[in-house]
Design a protein around this motif. Structure first.
Motif, short mmCIF file in Angstrom:
data_model
loop_
_atom_site.label_atom_id
_atom_site.label_comp_id
_atom_site.label_asym_id
_atom_site.label_seq_id
_atom_site.Cartn_x
_atom_site.Cartn_y
_atom_site.Cartn_z
N PHE A 588 2.81 -7.03 3.00
CA PHE A 588 1.50 -6.53 3.43
C PHE A 588 1.65 -5.68 4.69
O PHE A 588 1.05 -4.60 4.80
CB PHE A 588 0.54 -7.71 3.70
CG PHE A 588 -0.12 -8.26 2.47
CD1 PHE A 588 -0.83 -7.43 1.61
CD2 PHE A 588 -0.03 -9.61 2.17
CE1 PHE A 588 -1.45 -7.94 0.48
CE2 PHE A 588 -0.64 -10.13 1.03
CZ PHE A 588 -1.35 -9.29 0.18
N LEU A 589 2.43 -6.18 5.65
CA LEU A 589 2.64 -5.43 6.88
C LEU A 589 3.32 -4.09 6.61
O LEU A 589 2.96 -3.06 7.17
CB LEU A 589 3.50 -6.25 7.86
CG LEU A 589 2.80 -7.39 8.61
CD1 LEU A 589 3.81 -8.14 9.47
CD2 LEU A 589 1.68 -6.85 9.48
N SER A 591 3.25 -2.45 3.85
CA SER A 591 2.28 -1.59 3.16
C SER A 591 1.36 -0.89 4.16
O SER A 591 1.07 0.31 4.03
CB SER A 591 1.44 -2.42 2.18
OG SER A 591 0.41 -1.65 1.62
N ASN A 592 0.95 -1.63 5.20
CA ASN A 592 0.10 -1.03 6.24
C ASN A 592 0.84 0.08 6.99
O ASN A 592 0.26 1.12 7.33
CB ASN A 592 -0.36 -2.10 7.23
CG ASN A 592 -1.32 -3.08 6.60
OD1 ASN A 592 -1.98 -2.78 5.61
ND2 ASN A 592 -1.40 -4.28 7.17
N THR A 595 0.90 3.09 4.86
CA THR A 595 -0.44 3.72 4.82
C THR A 595 -0.64 4.62 6.04
O THR A 595 -1.13 5.75 5.92
CB THR A 595 -1.53 2.63 4.78
OG1 THR A 595 -1.34 1.82 3.62
CG2 THR A 595 -2.92 3.26 4.75
N VAL A 596 -0.28 4.10 7.23
CA VAL A 596 -0.38 4.89 8.46
C VAL A 596 0.50 6.13 8.39
O VAL A 596 0.14 7.20 8.90
CB VAL A 596 -0.01 4.03 9.68
CG1 VAL A 596 0.06 4.87 10.94
CG2 VAL A 596 -1.02 2.89 9.85
N ALA A 603 2.80 2.51 -0.37
CA ALA A 603 1.91 1.48 0.18
C ALA A 603 1.20 0.72 -0.94
O ALA A 603 1.09 -0.52 -0.89
CB ALA A 603 0.89 2.13 1.10
N PHE A 607 1.57 -3.23 -1.84
CA PHE A 607 0.37 -4.06 -1.77
C PHE A 607 0.19 -4.86 -3.06
O PHE A 607 -0.15 -6.06 -3.01
CB PHE A 607 -0.85 -3.17 -1.52
CG PHE A 607 -2.12 -3.95 -1.30
CD1 PHE A 607 -2.38 -4.52 -0.07
CD2 PHE A 607 -3.05 -4.10 -2.32
CE1 PHE A 607 -3.55 -5.24 0.14
CE2 PHE A 607 -4.21 -4.81 -2.13
CZ PHE A 607 -4.47 -5.39 -0.89
#
Length: 720
Positions: A588-589, A591-592, A595-596, A603, A607
């Motif tokens: 999850f981290l 993936s974030n 995304t950024v 991502a 996820f």
């Protein structure tokens, strides 16, 4: 006036005392725990002092055995110079020295006739066998569940099938030999009944290593005494036929056949788990020996070094499943060679004498001890004194019957040396045992100050334990005494430079006060042992993210997805059952981060994987191995949360261990994510960390809740 035969009385006492030691070691879970070993070692060292002080002459076994046996122990002591764990090596010196002295004591004190010794040994062994049948039969009948991890295997008091198989493979041939040589009819019947029960139990263990070791030795050694063995063919047929029939009434023979069929997988790349694990251990051991071939990592110190040599996270073994490889790793190749030569040279003398004297009992002692020696290439039975103590007894009895000893006079240097060694061993073992008692006492104290007091007592008495120092450091950290905590963690690294727990503890302790040093410790831990402690790795990644060091955080998270399986069906154990949820959080981290960085495709893929991996497991494989078919603890937690939201009072009570417990039903709860799962099967306990969304009166809060569960006959239940 009738006079007493002092020698006869002494022999009778020894004939009771030695079997009693063997029985205690076997019945106390095979003597798998350090505290039990320490107490027995203390007794053995004390016996050494009493006997070596009280005798006028010392009978020493044949020179090859004596020299190699003592050299094996002394080389292990020498490894203290290069050990990665002084604590483990000192403990090894104490416990292994006790076994070395026990062998010499047995050889000196045991005298013909040996009828009482054999009878008491086998009475104890029969009790162990009957305990095994009791557990197996009532477990199969469904009257007990959750008693041990191998519910439908014969494990008796050893907690695992392989050491139980090793114990039986040692006793079965000697029981047969006593059946053939015993003159008393009642005892002859006793020994044949024992041998039948033990043979059936060996089949019920389904330990392929123990069975193959025993049957191979019988075939190989037949030329030494083939006529005498064949002369007793009727007894062999009786034991095999009745034993097989008895085992078939408990487990179907097809189970045993299926077990052996899996041996075909040895040459396959995707073999069954036990075979893959042993291949992994062989590779790991070979790499360590290559790095340290002479003195090894330190006798007994494998536990402190193995995280640095792991190839994956699926199997976190405390043993290499090959005792000779383990000794080569810990004490170098010389120590393993001394150990092997001491045993093999003795067994060769036993077989040779059995052929010369045509002694079927002596031949059977050779078969049992050699089967044990071979089985040590496949498992860790030597570490369990419940198997190694009777092995030492039988080996010394066989050696005494098959060789000439040499005597040392009462004033000799060797005698005084043995007395001094026994006194030193007694003192060191007493110190270790008392310090362990203080440490155990600290864990049951309710007040932090009391825990610290007991830990300080343990350290003052025995300052070499890295574990004692680490626990004390954690206690000081909780009290906010960071400077003292730092000193304790640094002391751990002085004692054990490869201690991964201490590296993380120091890194996180210094994170806000000395970031450069903190990062060095964290990086050392990540580089040395990427396949252990994923919780600490995730914690480190989060801290780097808080510092806006996205590159380092991403590096750690990517490493976690490579080192820890992202397949939801990956087999798990007590130690690794929570890994999937930790890895899901890492994904999850990650993936974030993607995304950024505008990497939308990567991502989204991460996820989706994280969602699948983080879903609560339904089927609990660990509980099933214990004979309980039940949903996993995290599934129970999910049902409990849903039942609370739906106001389903009956289901809530069904999921609780105690229906009298109260629970608030005036709020809506939603399971957002499983954070961690920790299970202790022997205690039947589990803890589930879950992120829960709480909705009440139009307010929404996210809280991390900790659910405690206990394992019952009906499966996992929540408790408060």
């Amino acid at each position: 006036m009738k006079t007493f035969d002092q020698q006869k009385i002494s022999n009778y006492i020894i004939s009771i005392l030695l079997p009693f030691l063997a029985f205690i070691a076997a019945v106390e879970r095979g003597c798998m725990y350090r505290s039990t070993k320490e107490i027995l070692a203390l007794v053995i060292w004390g016996l050494g002092i009493l006997i070596f002080l009280g005798i006028k002459k010392i009978n020493i076994p044949p020179k090859t055995f004596t020299v190699c046996w003592l050299s094996f122990w002394l080389w292990g002591i020498l490894s203290i110079l290069t050990t990665v764990s002084p604590d483990n090596t000192i403990r090894w010196m104490s416990s292994t020295g006790a076994i070395v002295i026990l062998a010499l004591l047995t050889y000196r004190t045991i005298q013909e006739p040996l009828k009482d010794f054999y009878r008491f040994m086998f009475i104890g062994a029969l009790i162990i066998v009957l305990i095994g049948y009791t557990f197996l039969i009532i477990a199969k009948a469904g009257y007990i569940t959750g008693s041990h991890i191998m519910q439908l295997h014969f494990i008796s008091t050893f907690f695992w099938k392989n050491p139980a198989g090793s114990y039986l493979a040692l006793f079965i041939p000697i029981g047969f030999g006593l059946t053939c040589s015993e003159s008393n009819k009642a005892w002859k019947i006793f020994f044949i009944i024992f041998t039948i029960l033990a043979f059936s139990a060996l089949l019920l263990t389904r330990s392929r290593g123990a069975m193959i070791s025993l049957f191979a030795v019988i075939v190989i050694s037949l030329p030494f005494l083939i006529k005498q063995v064949l002369r007793n063919w009727s007894k062999i047929v009786l034991i095999v036929v009745v034993g097989f029939a008895l085992s078939s009434t408990i487990i179907p023979p097809s189970w045993l056949v299926a077990r052996f069929k899996k041996l075909e997988e040895v040459s396959q790349e995707q073999a069954e788990d036990p075979i893959q694990e042993r291949k992994l251990m062989l590779r790991m051991g070979s790499r360590i020996i290559t790095d340290r071939p002479i003195l090894g990592v330190g006798a007994g110190a494998f536990l402190s070094v193995y995280p640095s040599y792991l190839e994956n996270s699926h199997y976190l073994s405390k043993h290499l499943h090959n005792q000779y490889l383990q000794f080569a790793v810990e004490g170098g190749l010389p120590m393993a060679i001394f150990f092997f030569v001491a045993l093999i040279s003795s067994i060769w003398l036993i077989f040779r004498k059995s052929r010369q004297e045509k002694d079927i009992l002596l031949w059977c002692i050779g078969v049992g001890t050699l089967a044990y020696v071979i089985h040590m290439t496949l498992d860790f039975n030597w570490e369990l004194w419940g198997t190694s103590i009777p092995f030492v007894f039988f080996l010394m009895v066989g050696l005494k019957k098959s060789s000439r000893d040499f005597r040392i006079k009462s004033g000799s240097i060797i005698r005084y040396s043995l007395i001094i060694i026994s006194i030193i061993g007694f003192i060191i073992t007493g110190i270790i045992s008392q310090s362990t008692l203080y440490f155990n006492s600290s864990e049951i104290q309710s007040q932090p100050e009391e825990r610290i007091t007991y830990l300080k007592r343990a350290i003052n008495l025995y300052p070499f334990s890295a574990r004692f120092h680490h626990e004390l450091g954690l206690k000081y950290k909780l009290k906010g005494k960071f400077d003292i905590a730092r000193k304790e963690f640094e002391k751990v690294l002085e004692l054990e430079p490869k201690n991964i727990d201490a590296l993380y503890s120091l890194g996180f302790l210094l994170w806000h006060t000395d970031s450069t040093t903190a990062h060095e410790y964290i990086n050392r831990a990540l580089d040395q042992a990427p396949y252990v402690l994923p919780r600490e790795q995730l914690k480190a990644a989060k801290r780097f993210l808080n510092l806006s060091d996205t590159t380092k955080a991403k590096e750690i998270l990517l490493s976690m997805t490579e080192c820890f399986s992202t397949n939801p069906r990956t087999p798990y154990s007590e130690g690794t059952t929570g890994y999937r949820y930790i890895v899901a959080r890492a994904m999850f981290l990650l993936s974030n981060i993607y995304t950024v960085q505008n990497k939308a495709t990567e991502a989204e893929e991460l996820f989706e994987k994280a969602q699948i991996l983080g879903c609560p497991r339904y089927f609990d494989r660990l509980a099933y191995q214990w004979g309980i078919k039940a949903p996993a603890p995290e599934w129970i937690v999910m049902e409990f949360i849903e039942a609370t939201t739906m106001n389903d009072t009956s289901l809530v009570k069904e999921l609780l261990a105690d229906t009298s417990e109260c629970w608030r039903m005036d709020q809506e709860l939603y399971l957002t994510q499983i954070y961690d799962v920790q299970i202790t099967m022997i205690q039947g306990k589990a803890i589930v960390d879950a992120l829960v969304m709480v909705c009440k009166d139009s307010e929404v809060n996210w809280n991390l809740w900790f659910f405690k569960l206990i394992l019952t006959d009906e499966g996992w239940k929540i408790t408060f």
